[in-house]
Write a protein that holds these residues in place. Sequence first.
Motif, mmCIF file in Angstrom:
data_model
loop_
_atom_site.group_PDB
_atom_site.id
_atom_site.type_symbol
_atom_site.label_atom_id
_atom_site.label_comp_id
_atom_site.label_asym_id
_atom_site.label_seq_id
_atom_site.Cartn_x
_atom_site.Cartn_y
_atom_site.Cartn_z
ATOM 1 N N SER A 247 0.837 -1.195 0.000
ATOM 2 C CA SER A 247 0.000 0.000 0.000
ATOM 3 C C SER A 247 0.873 1.247 0.000
ATOM 4 O O SER A 247 2.090 1.189 0.206
ATOM 5 C CB SER A 247 -0.896 0.006 1.237
ATOM 6 O OG SER A 247 -0.095 0.134 2.412
ATOM 7 N N ALA A 248 0.219 2.387 -0.206
ATOM 8 C CA ALA A 248 0.939 3.653 -0.124
ATOM 9 C C ALA A 248 1.466 3.881 1.287
ATOM 10 O O ALA A 248 2.554 4.458 1.477
ATOM 11 C CB ALA A 248 0.020 4.799 -0.548
ATOM 12 N N GLU A 282 -6.042 -0.674 -4.930
ATOM 13 C CA GLU A 282 -5.675 -0.185 -3.603
ATOM 14 C C GLU A 282 -4.252 -0.552 -3.206
ATOM 15 O O GLU A 282 -3.821 -0.250 -2.104
ATOM 16 C CB GLU A 282 -6.652 -0.734 -2.557
ATOM 17 C CG GLU A 282 -8.094 -0.264 -2.772
ATOM 18 C CD GLU A 282 -9.033 -0.821 -1.735
ATOM 19 O OE1 GLU A 282 -8.575 -1.631 -0.901
ATOM 20 O OE2 GLU A 282 -10.216 -0.448 -1.750
ATOM 21 N N ALA A 283 -3.530 -1.232 -4.078
ATOM 22 C CA ALA A 283 -2.159 -1.634 -3.773
ATOM 23 C C ALA A 283 -1.331 -1.538 -5.045
ATOM 24 O O ALA A 283 -1.851 -1.420 -6.161
ATOM 25 C CB ALA A 283 -2.126 -3.054 -3.202
ATOM 26 N N GLU A 316 2.522 -4.396 10.934
ATOM 27 C CA GLU A 316 1.308 -4.133 10.166
ATOM 28 C C GLU A 316 0.404 -5.363 10.171
ATOM 29 O O GLU A 316 0.849 -6.495 10.283
ATOM 30 C CB GLU A 316 1.653 -3.721 8.730
ATOM 31 C CG GLU A 316 2.470 -4.738 7.948
ATOM 32 C CD GLU A 316 1.628 -5.743 7.216
ATOM 33 O OE1 GLU A 316 0.442 -5.474 6.984
ATOM 34 O OE2 GLU A 316 2.154 -6.817 6.891
ATOM 35 N N GLU A 318 -2.476 -5.398 7.856
ATOM 36 C CA GLU A 318 -3.439 -5.159 6.786
ATOM 37 C C GLU A 318 -3.374 -6.194 5.677
ATOM 38 O O GLU A 318 -4.219 -6.219 4.796
ATOM 39 C CB GLU A 318 -3.216 -3.770 6.173
ATOM 40 C CG GLU A 318 -1.854 -3.627 5.514
ATOM 41 C CD GLU A 318 -1.521 -2.185 5.176
ATOM 42 O OE1 GLU A 318 -1.185 -1.913 4.009
ATOM 43 O OE2 GLU A 318 -1.626 -1.339 6.070
ATOM 44 N N ARG A 319 -2.346 -7.053 5.695
ATOM 45 C CA ARG A 319 -2.219 -8.036 4.621
ATOM 46 C C ARG A 319 -2.415 -9.445 5.161
ATOM 47 O O ARG A 319 -2.208 -9.729 6.330
ATOM 48 C CB ARG A 319 -0.858 -7.915 3.933
ATOM 49 C CG ARG A 319 -0.756 -6.640 3.102
ATOM 50 C CD ARG A 319 0.536 -6.599 2.349
ATOM 51 N NE ARG A 319 1.671 -6.417 3.248
ATOM 52 C CZ ARG A 319 2.925 -6.506 2.858
ATOM 53 N NH1 ARG A 319 3.199 -6.791 1.604
ATOM 54 N NH2 ARG A 319 3.911 -6.318 3.702
#
Length: 743
Positions: A247-248, A282-283, A316, A318-319
């Motif tokens: 992601s950003a 989004e990625a 993180e 998110e993945r």
Amino acid sequence: MNRFGFVGRRAEIARVGALLDEGVACATVWGGPGVGKSALLREIASSPRWAARVVRLGSEASLDAVLARVQRALGVGAQRDDAVAFASVVDLLSSSSSPLFVDAGTAAVDVVRELVSVLVEECPTSRVVVAARVPLRLSFEHLVPLGPLPLADTCELLERRLSQQQRPAPSAGAVARIAEISGGIPLAVELLASQVAAVGADVVLQAGDDGGALEPLEHALRHGWAQLSEEDRRSLAKLTVFRAPFSAVAASKVLGLEARPTIALLSRAVDAAFVRLAPGGEAFTLGGAVRAFVESTAGELPAATRDAHARYVATEDERDQAARDEWVLAWRWCTRAEGGALADAALALASKLDAPLLLQGPPALHREVLERTLELHPEHPRLLACLGRQQALQGANEDALRSLASAARAAERRGEIELQALCDARLGFAYRSLGRLDEGVVATVRAERMAQRAQSWEAECGALEARGVIELAQGRGEAARETLARGLSLARLAAVPRTLGIAHANVGLAEYLLGDLSRGRAELELALAIFDEIPDHRLAARARAMLTALRVDAGDATSEGEIRATQSGCVAWGDREGELMAQLALARRAARAGDVDLARQRLADYDLLFERSALGLHPLPPESLREELSARAASDGRRRVLRLDARGNRVEVVGDAAIDLSRRGALRRILLALVESQARGAPISVSEAREIGWPNEKMLPESGAARVYMAVRRLRLLGLEAVLVTSDEGYALAPDVVVERAD
């Protein structure tokens, strides 16, 4: 095939299809980088005519790494050694009518050649289609060269790609000139189209005129690189640390930039065709060819970048498990940091990796992650508990006892009562496997008490499951039924799929051993469905072994290939108990078919396997089969007769169908050596068999051992299993075999 559709290559597709129809063993589609080998392979494999999987290799340089990738693609766990690894893949190919498609990528060609050679030798009916940069140089290989696209097809591909951009479409003449610049290389077409979208056709054409001496792909990449500032290039090089879509936010953490400049950088990188938006938008991702170019151009990543990446990935959430390979890379970097500077990040990554490695393997990597992280955190209770669980699942129960006991003590010191209860429950299972039943009961009583204090249904269920299987081993069938039923009720309350599957499996095993085959089957089928759904490949393999053994006892039509596939699945995960269950099923199947000698040989192999294990109790009691075979042997004095001609081309076990070995040189030479060794009264060793089967052929020791294993295995599958025996010294004919020479 990408969203722009597949273009051209009709002749090559027809050629590969014709070769497959002819039944050739290996067709190799070969050509330079970016020429479209992978896309062609995917296009052919996706056809309903073949409906086959494509095994995509990376930069693997060893046979172990290639096999692990093949097995993951085919839906099995990684193997514990080359021999059984080949066996599991061969079993899958033998049971399928679909060809195997292998995209060799940048894997070492020698390793791919070895893989294909052995697969074809040990599975003569297999058909393998390989995409590689160079031919494999195999005698049975049929080559399908892949060059650049014709100009007409190149223009069509370019027009499809350009139709998606916002700029006005270039003229037909401009499209033709850009197509010529690409040289018909599909990847260069894709990159040049991105450049047209970014800067316009005129700029791209001018750059093409200025740099016409460059190779098209190299030219396209360097042109995009030239559009970036020096700072952007340094930042883009740092983003190659990501292996999964990122992601950003992830990019900003690694680059050390605020959100706005990070997004601006990514936008410029997308415009320059070095970064692409992943599906969903989004990625971001970097393609393999682009990554290789950036890495070779920019040089080695700074240590600070790797540190930032490791710390970010460790925290993180998110993945999902798709990022597992990236977690592994980050974990390895953390464990190499001097002075344990990234020890906490290593711990967080090991915790992330535990679940996917437990469920999907490979077991060797799972153990490495736990053991090396424990070097940084020696008294960490959860790591110790995970290691003990993994050791117990692989049959290393003495090691598991030490790890689990240490984990329980560490959990007690920290006041983690639920973890302490789980460790004691797992201790109960380990004690049961070692035959130390009284100690196991003590551990499960302690576990149940701790679980009730912690108000943990999952831990209490584990305690009851362990006690139930111990009571089953003690011969207390009704007590085991009651205990396991309570455990199943708690598993439903806990609502943890893996725990529920284990509870169903243990109830199924109990009912099977106590004679209620119908209920046992139903419970094991429920367990298997849960494990497949999770998916937990390790426990699914164990459940299949139990279910297969039950079906054989129930008199169901169960093929030998099905049982062996089940056994290979257990071997892949180092599950000795499951392997023993499948071996006993093979012996029972032979007995049900009336082949007493074969059943006795398979039971002897079962006993040898059990002796080599660290188990104290048989997972399924073999006594009833042993008594049955002893009774039959007393009334049947027949001996096996092996008849073969002088050259060993035609072989038969008298009473069975003849076997033609005239085209199987290695198998024939090894069988003749076994016949000669019988007269000497000594088996032939693995090294002797390797030299006899493949004289003067150079190969690595592990590859040679795998070849010998597969050759003997193939002789067994051809119908000679009852006359071949295996021991620690090597291979030999069974002592009661009589050899007759035919004219």
